[in-house]
Design a protein around this motif. Structure first.
Motif, PDB file in Angstrom:
ATOM      1  N   ILE A   2      -2.169 -13.230  47.943  1.00  0.00           N
ATOM      2  CA  ILE A   2      -2.465 -12.865  46.559  1.00  0.00           C
ATOM      3  C   ILE A   2      -3.571 -11.821  46.482  1.00  0.00           C
ATOM      4  O   ILE A   2      -3.539 -10.930  45.646  1.00  0.00           O
ATOM      5  CB  ILE A   2      -2.847 -14.123  45.752  1.00  0.00           C
ATOM      6  CG1 ILE A   2      -1.650 -15.064  45.661  1.00  0.00           C
ATOM      7  CG2 ILE A   2      -3.344 -13.749  44.368  1.00  0.00           C
ATOM      8  CD1 ILE A   2      -1.979 -16.397  45.044  1.00  0.00           C
ATOM      9  N   GLU A   3      -4.568 -11.889  47.389  1.00  0.00           N
ATOM     10  CA  GLU A   3      -5.712 -10.976  47.318  1.00  0.00           C
ATOM     11  C   GLU A   3      -5.461  -9.627  47.965  1.00  0.00           C
ATOM     12  O   GLU A   3      -6.319  -8.763  47.940  1.00  0.00           O
ATOM     13  CB  GLU A   3      -6.941 -11.607  48.005  1.00  0.00           C
ATOM     14  CG  GLU A   3      -7.381 -12.913  47.431  1.00  0.00           C
ATOM     15  CD  GLU A   3      -6.719 -14.087  48.138  1.00  0.00           C
ATOM     16  OE1 GLU A   3      -6.188 -13.914  49.241  1.00  0.00           O
ATOM     17  OE2 GLU A   3      -6.715 -15.178  47.561  1.00  0.00           O
ATOM     18  N   VAL A   4      -4.320  -9.435  48.592  1.00  0.00           N
ATOM     19  CA  VAL A   4      -4.068  -8.220  49.359  1.00  0.00           C
ATOM     20  C   VAL A   4      -2.969  -7.394  48.711  1.00  0.00           C
ATOM     21  O   VAL A   4      -1.909  -7.902  48.373  1.00  0.00           O
ATOM     22  CB  VAL A   4      -3.659  -8.574  50.815  1.00  0.00           C
ATOM     23  CG1 VAL A   4      -3.339  -7.306  51.598  1.00  0.00           C
ATOM     24  CG2 VAL A   4      -4.756  -9.369  51.490  1.00  0.00           C
ATOM     25  N   ASP A   5      -3.248  -6.104  48.541  1.00  0.00           N
ATOM     26  CA  ASP A   5      -2.234  -5.152  48.091  1.00  0.00           C
ATOM     27  C   ASP A   5      -1.851  -4.304  49.293  1.00  0.00           C
ATOM     28  O   ASP A   5      -2.692  -3.584  49.837  1.00  0.00           O
ATOM     29  CB  ASP A   5      -2.770  -4.246  46.986  1.00  0.00           C
ATOM     30  CG  ASP A   5      -3.071  -4.993  45.704  1.00  0.00           C
ATOM     31  OD1 ASP A   5      -2.353  -5.969  45.427  1.00  0.00           O
ATOM     32  OD2 ASP A   5      -4.017  -4.603  44.994  1.00  0.00           O
ATOM     33  N   TYR A   6      -0.618  -4.400  49.741  1.00  0.00           N
ATOM     34  CA  TYR A   6      -0.156  -3.623  50.883  1.00  0.00           C
ATOM     35  C   TYR A   6       0.330  -2.269  50.398  1.00  0.00           C
ATOM     36  O   TYR A   6       1.114  -2.173  49.460  1.00  0.00           O
ATOM     37  CB  TYR A   6       0.980  -4.356  51.605  1.00  0.00           C
ATOM     38  CG  TYR A   6       0.513  -5.606  52.304  1.00  0.00           C
ATOM     39  CD1 TYR A   6      -0.086  -5.542  53.554  1.00  0.00           C
ATOM     40  CD2 TYR A   6       0.649  -6.846  51.697  1.00  0.00           C
ATOM     41  CE1 TYR A   6      -0.524  -6.685  54.188  1.00  0.00           C
ATOM     42  CE2 TYR A   6       0.213  -7.992  52.327  1.00  0.00           C
ATOM     43  CZ  TYR A   6      -0.369  -7.910  53.575  1.00  0.00           C
ATOM     44  OH  TYR A   6      -0.807  -9.040  54.199  1.00  0.00           O
ATOM     45  N   GLU A   7      -0.149  -1.214  51.070  1.00  0.00           N
ATOM     46  CA  GLU A   7       0.275   0.138  50.726  1.00  0.00           C
ATOM     47  C   GLU A   7       0.331   0.955  52.002  1.00  0.00           C
ATOM     48  O   GLU A   7      -0.639   1.010  52.757  1.00  0.00           O
ATOM     49  CB  GLU A   7      -0.699   0.774  49.727  1.00  0.00           C
ATOM     50  CG  GLU A   7      -0.241   2.142  49.289  1.00  0.00           C
ATOM     51  CD  GLU A   7      -1.047   2.697  48.129  1.00  0.00           C
ATOM     52  OE1 GLU A   7      -1.069   3.929  47.991  1.00  0.00           O
ATOM     53  OE2 GLU A   7      -1.649   1.910  47.380  1.00  0.00           O
ATOM     54  N   VAL A  17     -11.502   0.494  44.563  1.00  0.00           N
ATOM     55  CA  VAL A  17     -11.730  -0.807  45.188  1.00  0.00           C
ATOM     56  C   VAL A  17     -12.602  -1.624  44.239  1.00  0.00           C
ATOM     57  O   VAL A  17     -13.647  -1.131  43.783  1.00  0.00           O
ATOM     58  CB  VAL A  17     -12.421  -0.647  46.560  1.00  0.00           C
ATOM     59  CG1 VAL A  17     -12.765  -2.006  47.155  1.00  0.00           C
ATOM     60  CG2 VAL A  17     -11.547   0.148  47.512  1.00  0.00           C
ATOM     61  N   PRO A  18     -12.187  -2.841  43.922  1.00  0.00           N
ATOM     62  CA  PRO A  18     -13.014  -3.662  43.037  1.00  0.00           C
ATOM     63  C   PRO A  18     -14.435  -3.816  43.575  1.00  0.00           C
ATOM     64  O   PRO A  18     -14.645  -4.018  44.764  1.00  0.00           O
ATOM     65  CB  PRO A  18     -12.295  -5.020  43.032  1.00  0.00           C
ATOM     66  CG  PRO A  18     -10.885  -4.702  43.401  1.00  0.00           C
ATOM     67  CD  PRO A  18     -10.972  -3.532  44.339  1.00  0.00           C
ATOM     68  N   GLY A  19     -15.402  -3.652  42.696  1.00  0.00           N
ATOM     69  CA  GLY A  19     -16.804  -3.780  43.085  1.00  0.00           C
ATOM     70  C   GLY A  19     -17.461  -2.465  43.465  1.00  0.00           C
ATOM     71  O   GLY A  19     -18.656  -2.423  43.700  1.00  0.00           O
ATOM     72  N   TYR A  20     -16.677  -1.390  43.562  1.00  0.00           N
ATOM     73  CA  TYR A  20     -17.221  -0.074  43.893  1.00  0.00           C
ATOM     74  C   TYR A  20     -17.091   0.831  42.671  1.00  0.00           C
ATOM     75  O   TYR A  20     -16.071   0.819  41.985  1.00  0.00           O
ATOM     76  CB  TYR A  20     -16.470   0.561  45.069  1.00  0.00           C
ATOM     77  CG  TYR A  20     -16.786  -0.075  46.394  1.00  0.00           C
ATOM     78  CD1 TYR A  20     -17.686   0.525  47.274  1.00  0.00           C
ATOM     79  CD2 TYR A  20     -16.193  -1.264  46.788  1.00  0.00           C
ATOM     80  CE1 TYR A  20     -17.988  -0.051  48.498  1.00  0.00           C
ATOM     81  CE2 TYR A  20     -16.488  -1.857  48.008  1.00  0.00           C
ATOM     82  CZ  TYR A  20     -17.388  -1.242  48.853  1.00  0.00           C
ATOM     83  OH  TYR A  20     -17.675  -1.819  50.052  1.00  0.00           O
TER      84      TYR A  20
END
Length: 91
Positions: A2-7, A17-20
């Motif tokens: 769920i936490e990983v987006d594969y590209e 990137v979330p948090g940046y």
């Protein structure tokens, strides 16, 4: 995952990137060299995370790669702190 987006990346790409606050660069392979002990040359390594080299404790080479058989059991010198690190084999 769920936490990983594969590209699939074919080269450099700036991505959010979330948090940046700013996009982060992905798809970059950085090369740098470790000098060999005794001034016997250098071994070039490549990584997508060059910041991790500060904690490197060894350099791994494939045991059957003829480019590195002369380095089995030898040592490199860490370019920032001068530590002697072993060159190990790993397949």
């Amino acid at each position: 995952d769920i936490e990983v987006d594969y590209e699939e990346l074919t080269g450099r790409k700036m991505m959010p990137v979330p948090g940046y606050d700013k996009p982060v660069e992905f798809g970059v392979l950085t090369e740098f060299a470790y000098p060999l002990e005794g001034g016997a040359g250098e071994i070039v390594v490549a990584t997508t995370r060059p910041e991790t080299m500060l904690g490197d404790t060894a350099v791994a080479v494939h045991p059957e790669d003829p480019r590195y058989t002369h380095l089995h059991g030898k040592h490199a010198i860490h370019p920032f702190n001068g530590r002697k690190i072993p060159i190990i084999t790993d397949a």
